[in-house]
Write a protein that holds these residues in place. Structure first.
Motif, mmCIF file in Angstrom:
data_model
loop_
_atom_site.group_PDB
_atom_site.id
_atom_site.type_symbol
_atom_site.label_atom_id
_atom_site.label_comp_id
_atom_site.label_asym_id
_atom_site.label_seq_id
_atom_site.Cartn_x
_atom_site.Cartn_y
_atom_site.Cartn_z
ATOM 1 N N ASN A 24 0.825 -1.224 0.000
ATOM 2 C CA ASN A 24 0.000 0.000 0.000
ATOM 3 C C ASN A 24 0.851 1.261 0.000
ATOM 4 O O ASN A 24 0.333 2.359 0.155
ATOM 5 C CB ASN A 24 -0.948 0.007 1.206
ATOM 6 C CG ASN A 24 -0.313 0.628 2.445
ATOM 7 O OD1 ASN A 24 0.887 0.467 2.682
ATOM 8 N ND2 ASN A 24 -1.105 1.322 3.241
ATOM 9 N N ASN A 25 2.173 1.103 -0.150
ATOM 10 C CA ASN A 25 3.053 2.272 -0.187
ATOM 11 C C ASN A 25 4.257 1.991 -1.074
ATOM 12 O O ASN A 25 4.566 0.831 -1.391
ATOM 13 C CB ASN A 25 3.501 2.662 1.230
ATOM 14 C CG ASN A 25 4.289 1.561 1.921
ATOM 15 O OD1 ASN A 25 5.461 1.353 1.648
ATOM 16 N ND2 ASN A 25 3.621 0.823 2.814
ATOM 17 N N PHE A 26 4.919 3.062 -1.480
ATOM 18 C CA PHE A 26 6.029 2.941 -2.421
ATOM 19 C C PHE A 26 7.215 2.172 -1.843
ATOM 20 O O PHE A 26 7.879 1.433 -2.567
ATOM 21 C CB PHE A 26 6.494 4.335 -2.859
ATOM 22 C CG PHE A 26 5.603 4.978 -3.874
ATOM 23 C CD1 PHE A 26 5.697 4.646 -5.217
ATOM 24 C CD2 PHE A 26 4.646 5.905 -3.495
ATOM 25 C CE1 PHE A 26 4.868 5.230 -6.173
ATOM 26 C CE2 PHE A 26 3.812 6.503 -4.431
ATOM 27 C CZ PHE A 26 3.922 6.162 -5.772
ATOM 28 N N LEU A 27 7.494 2.333 -0.547
ATOM 29 C CA LEU A 27 8.677 1.693 0.025
ATOM 30 C C LEU A 27 8.508 0.180 0.091
ATOM 31 O O LEU A 27 9.438 -0.570 -0.243
ATOM 32 C CB LEU A 27 8.980 2.260 1.411
ATOM 33 C CG LEU A 27 10.340 1.855 1.995
ATOM 34 C CD1 LEU A 27 11.474 2.301 1.074
ATOM 35 C CD2 LEU A 27 10.536 2.446 3.386
ATOM 36 N N LEU A 28 7.340 -0.292 0.520
ATOM 37 C CA LEU A 28 7.108 -1.738 0.549
ATOM 38 C C LEU A 28 7.082 -2.298 -0.874
ATOM 39 O O LEU A 28 7.571 -3.397 -1.121
ATOM 40 C CB LEU A 28 5.796 -2.056 1.277
ATOM 41 C CG LEU A 28 5.528 -3.542 1.536
ATOM 42 C CD1 LEU A 28 6.639 -4.156 2.384
ATOM 43 C CD2 LEU A 28 4.174 -3.732 2.229
ATOM 44 N N MET A 29 6.517 -1.543 -1.800
ATOM 45 C CA MET A 29 6.566 -1.946 -3.207
ATOM 46 C C MET A 29 8.020 -2.076 -3.661
ATOM 47 O O MET A 29 8.377 -3.025 -4.372
ATOM 48 C CB MET A 29 5.844 -0.927 -4.095
ATOM 49 C CG MET A 29 5.937 -1.241 -5.590
ATOM 50 S SD MET A 29 5.431 0.124 -6.662
ATOM 51 C CE MET A 29 3.690 -0.228 -6.814
ATOM 52 N N PHE A 30 8.866 -1.152 -3.224
ATOM 53 C CA PHE A 30 10.271 -1.176 -3.625
ATOM 54 C C PHE A 30 10.991 -2.385 -3.041
ATOM 55 O O PHE A 30 11.908 -2.925 -3.667
ATOM 56 C CB PHE A 30 10.961 0.114 -3.179
ATOM 57 C CG PHE A 30 12.353 0.274 -3.720
ATOM 58 C CD1 PHE A 30 12.562 0.490 -5.069
ATOM 59 C CD2 PHE A 30 13.458 0.195 -2.888
ATOM 60 C CE1 PHE A 30 13.858 0.627 -5.584
ATOM 61 C CE2 PHE A 30 14.744 0.340 -3.379
ATOM 62 C CZ PHE A 30 14.942 0.556 -4.740
ATOM 63 N N VAL A 31 10.576 -2.831 -1.855
ATOM 64 C CA VAL A 31 11.157 -4.046 -1.277
ATOM 65 C C VAL A 31 10.877 -5.238 -2.192
ATOM 66 O O VAL A 31 11.773 -6.028 -2.512
ATOM 67 C CB VAL A 31 10.586 -4.305 0.137
ATOM 68 C CG1 VAL A 31 11.012 -5.692 0.644
ATOM 69 C CG2 VAL A 31 11.057 -3.246 1.110
ATOM 70 N N GLY A 32 9.620 -5.370 -2.627
ATOM 71 C CA GLY A 32 9.292 -6.428 -3.581
ATOM 72 C C GLY A 32 9.988 -6.234 -4.912
ATOM 73 O O GLY A 32 10.445 -7.197 -5.547
ATOM 74 N N TRP A 33 10.088 -4.988 -5.328
ATOM 75 C CA TRP A 33 10.762 -4.618 -6.587
ATOM 76 C C TRP A 33 12.210 -5.099 -6.580
ATOM 77 O O TRP A 33 12.691 -5.709 -7.548
ATOM 78 C CB TRP A 33 10.681 -3.106 -6.716
ATOM 79 C CG TRP A 33 11.106 -2.493 -8.003
ATOM 80 C CD1 TRP A 33 12.376 -2.156 -8.366
ATOM 81 C CD2 TRP A 33 10.251 -2.095 -9.099
ATOM 82 N NE1 TRP A 33 12.371 -1.571 -9.609
ATOM 83 C CE2 TRP A 33 11.082 -1.524 -10.082
ATOM 84 C CE3 TRP A 33 8.888 -2.157 -9.323
ATOM 85 C CZ2 TRP A 33 10.589 -1.014 -11.278
ATOM 86 C CZ3 TRP A 33 8.390 -1.657 -10.515
ATOM 87 C CH2 TRP A 33 9.228 -1.100 -11.477
ATOM 88 N N GLU A 34 12.909 -4.826 -5.490
ATOM 89 C CA GLU A 34 14.296 -5.271 -5.366
ATOM 90 C C GLU A 34 14.384 -6.782 -5.176
ATOM 91 O O GLU A 34 15.335 -7.421 -5.624
ATOM 92 C CB GLU A 34 14.975 -4.554 -4.193
ATOM 93 C CG GLU A 34 15.228 -3.082 -4.427
ATOM 94 C CD GLU A 34 16.165 -2.860 -5.597
ATOM 95 O OE1 GLU A 34 17.385 -3.062 -5.456
ATOM 96 O OE2 GLU A 34 15.682 -2.482 -6.673
ATOM 97 N N GLY A 35 13.374 -7.341 -4.494
ATOM 98 C CA GLY A 35 13.363 -8.786 -4.271
ATOM 99 C C GLY A 35 13.289 -9.568 -5.566
ATOM 100 O O GLY A 35 14.031 -10.545 -5.762
ATOM 101 N N VAL A 36 12.423 -9.139 -6.488
ATOM 102 C CA VAL A 36 12.348 -9.860 -7.771
ATOM 103 C C VAL A 36 13.627 -9.654 -8.578
ATOM 104 O O VAL A 36 14.038 -10.534 -9.339
ATOM 105 C CB VAL A 36 11.104 -9.449 -8.602
ATOM 106 C CG1 VAL A 36 9.827 -9.892 -7.919
ATOM 107 C CG2 VAL A 36 11.080 -7.962 -8.889
ATOM 108 N N GLY A 37 14.277 -8.499 -8.396
ATOM 109 C CA GLY A 37 15.561 -8.271 -9.061
ATOM 110 C C GLY A 37 16.628 -9.233 -8.562
ATOM 111 O O GLY A 37 17.387 -9.810 -9.351
ATOM 112 N N LEU A 38 16.671 -9.425 -7.234
ATOM 113 C CA LEU A 38 17.629 -10.374 -6.654
ATOM 114 C C LEU A 38 17.335 -11.792 -7.128
ATOM 115 O O LEU A 38 18.243 -12.524 -7.542
ATOM 116 C CB LEU A 38 17.551 -10.309 -5.126
ATOM 117 C CG LEU A 38 18.271 -11.430 -4.371
ATOM 118 C CD1 LEU A 38 19.772 -11.368 -4.606
ATOM 119 C CD2 LEU A 38 17.961 -11.364 -2.878
#
Length: 632
Positions: A137-151
């Motif tokens: 529900n927020n950009f920072l948590l989205m970014f955690v998933g964003w970086e997770g799929v990158g890893l």
């Protein structure tokens, strides 16, 4: 049930922990069941929440569930919280549903691999990260998933790390995505600096007060789109995706169909409130999407590796999705994202079935005539190919037609023209792949290769995806009011353009007929060249050798990047290492040590240990000092 939305990402994470920690000691079938069940449970919870969401009034279908406060530092407040609305629930259904089928397929495909447990651990972690990304529900948590799929993409693309090409491809994906992620970070910084929050609802409510064309909104959306170009492989950050084919084929299906590469499209749709306030950004999104669609499609015409054909197809189809978002048809972009997940997952899993049956062969020039050996694979592959080509009534027809319709009706004639040509090329190269692989002369060695159909664990997911590729587009049935359930359901989660597109039914029908005629023309040309007159391709390429060579070598973009970016960076690093670090930095440190050593080696000669020598030295010193004082 909505209170338990946190279970959706939790189940795959538990699967990752179990298989990652003790999977090596478990039987392979148990590892596969744990990995598949973990994602399957997420899908079941998602379905239950979806049914509950349907019971709510359309204007009440947006629910936030806060799990706990993550960061609380002055004005910077961020929670681990999930947003349940039509957009997130569609993405959750697609990601968890298609991922479940890919996990089941992987049990058969990867069964003989030594890293079986490690593979399923990575796969579960990947799905966890993607589910976190789309439900945040927020950009920072989205970014955690964003970086997770990158890893996880790095881990899965380079899964067979013993192969240099695989490890290089993993590193390339990781580095290129970091470039895009830098843009996402800048966008987040601008958002917090401007609105004082990273919560979606807070940010979008505050942004709605800004005028259309606001400079700060334009800046933050362009930064966010840079992140999207990296994750969703658009020009100029697309080069990692074709190389991602070095990973296992089910990984290609997962990355290319329902998860990582769709993250950028989802993010742009989620931020539709911001993008509709930035016409310049929308134009950039549409232009990049249209150019990527036709650029990648042309490359697909000249590839012979069956997986690389599909890889460039993915890049092209993602371009279509961004084109839809760029012309303001966000709902159409997400609709194509959903249908693409069905038929592209099927195409990749179908290619994996072919590779499995051909004992690892991927070059279509060494195939041919496989239809009789792999009937299930063939017919499901045909369904997916018809869908991606845009043939009625398959899923891709409805979603692709919507994009073309909105482009033309919205007055974006250049973009529509580019997308129409790309549609023709798509139908051509996809049926080229079908004819080269399943029809014509058998070009493989029967003494070494014995084609065969895949086991049920691989065939059943193909049939399920085949059914979805056939009927999945009907939820977005156009023209007849009330039949487009997809658009009606998704509408509350998307901010529409100020000037929405409206056109009479006859015009929309005409556009549909025309777009399908273009696809049929592409299929006919492929049939003519690869079935009726198989000598034609060689004759055509012989007439335009320079053009063919350019397309075959992917416009030499990788070579240009290597010469203009990679090699200068490597040479610069070598210079800094040897010229600066070793000679200047290390030289200064080592030089000071050498100087001290030299001085001490000479000074220690004065330290003889004889008392009379010290007394003599003192006497000489006294005499010298006394003489100096008397001389004054």
């Amino acid at each position: 049930m909505m209170d338990y939305v946190w279970l959706i990402p939790l189940f795959p994470f538990l699967g990752f922990l179990i298989n990652g920690l003790v999977g090596k000691s478990l039987p392979k079938r148990t590892v596969g069941i744990i990995g598949s069940a973990a994602v399957g449970l997420s899908f079941l919870v998602t379905v239950a929440i979806f049914l509950e969401l349907l019971k709510l009034p359309a204007d009440a279908r947006s629910v936030q569930k806060v799990v706990y406060t993550w960061i609380a530092s002055g004005p910077f407040q961020v929670s681990v919280a999930y947003l349940i609305d039509p957009l997130s629930i569609i993405m959750l259904l697609v990601v968890s549903g298609v991922s479940t089928l890919i996990h089941i397929y992987s049990i058969g495909y990867m069964y003989d691999d030594e890293g079986f447990y490690r593979y399923f651990a990575y796969l579960n972690l990947f799905v966890f990260a993607m589910l976190t990304l789309v439900s945040a529900n927020n950009f920072l948590l989205m970014f955690v998933g964003w970086e997770g799929v990158g890893l996880c993409s790095y881990l899965l693309i380079g899964f067979w790390y013993e192969k240099k090409s695989a490890s290089d491809a993993g590193k390339k994906a990781f580095v290129v995505n970091r470039i895009g992620d830098f843009g996402f970070l800048l966008g987040m910084f601008l958002i917090f600096w401007t609105f004082g929050s990273l919560d979606f609802k807070t940010v979008f409510a505050a942004a709605a007060k800004y005028p259309v064309g606001s400079g700060i909104i334009t800046a933050m959306t362009l930064c966010l789109f840079l992140g999207a170009t990296g994750k969703s492989a658009q020009i100029p950050l697309y080069t990692w995706l074709p190389d991602a084919m070095e990973g296992p084929t089910p990984v290609s299906a997962l990355i290319h169909a329902a998860t990582m590469v769709t993250a950028g499209v989802f993010m742009v749709a989620r931020c539709s409130t911001l993008f509709v306030l930035a016409p310049i950004s929308l134009t950039v999104v549409a232009a990049v999407g249209a150019l990527t669609a036709i650029y990648a499609a042309t490359i697909g015409m000249a590839q012979f590796d069956i997986k690389r054909v599909l890889a460039y197809s993915t890049v092209s189809q993602l371009g279509y999705m961004f084109l839809a978002c760029g012309v303001g048809a966000f709902t159409s972009g997400i609709f194509h994202l959903m249908t693409h997940a069905f038929f592209k997952a099927l195409l990749f899993l179908g290619s994996g079935s072919v590779i499995h049956g051909m004992h690892g062969e991927q070059d279509m020039r060494n195939m041919g005539g496989l239809k009789k050996y792999m009937p299930i694979t063939y017919w499901t592959f045909i369904v997916a190919t018809l869908a991606i080509s845009g043939i009625f009534p398959f899923a891709g027809f409805f979603s692709k037609d919507e994009i073309l319709f909105h482009s033309f009706a919205g007055g974006h004639y250049v973009f529509w023209g580019i997308a129409t040509v790309a549609a023709f090329i798509t139908a051509f190269y996809m049926f080229r792949a079908v004819f080269m692989t399943f029809h014509g002369e058998e070009k493989f060695d029967h003494h070494q290769v014995h084609p065969h159909e895949s086991p049920p664990s691989m065939a059943i997911p193909l049939m399920v995806l085949g059914a979805l590729s056939l009927v999945g587009g009907l939820v977005g049935f156009p023209i007849i009011e009330g039949l487009n359930k997809f658009r009606d359901f998704l509408a509350p989660a998307i901010t529409p353009m100020v000037h929405e597109v409206h056109a009479p039914a006859w015009f929309e029908v005409t556009m549909m007929v025309f777009s399908m005629a273009v696809a049929v023309a592409g299929i006919y040309v492929a049939y003519k060249m690869y079935m009726k007159r198989p000598e034609l391709p060689e004759k055509v390429t012989a007439k335009i050798p320079v053009v063919y060579d350019l397309v075959y070598h992917k416009y030499y973009v990788d070579e240009i990047y290597d010469a203009a970016v990679v090699e200068p960076l490597k040479n610069g690093s070598e210079f800094l290492w040897h010229g600066v670090d070793e000679k200047v930095v290390d030289g200064a440190v080592n030089g000071s040590a050498t100087t001290v050593g030299w001085l001490s080696s000479h000074l220690r000669k004065l330290e003889t240990g004889f008392v009379q020598n010290y007394a003599l030295a003192i006497l000489i010193g006294v005499v010298l000092i006394t003489g100096y004082l008397i001389g004054r």
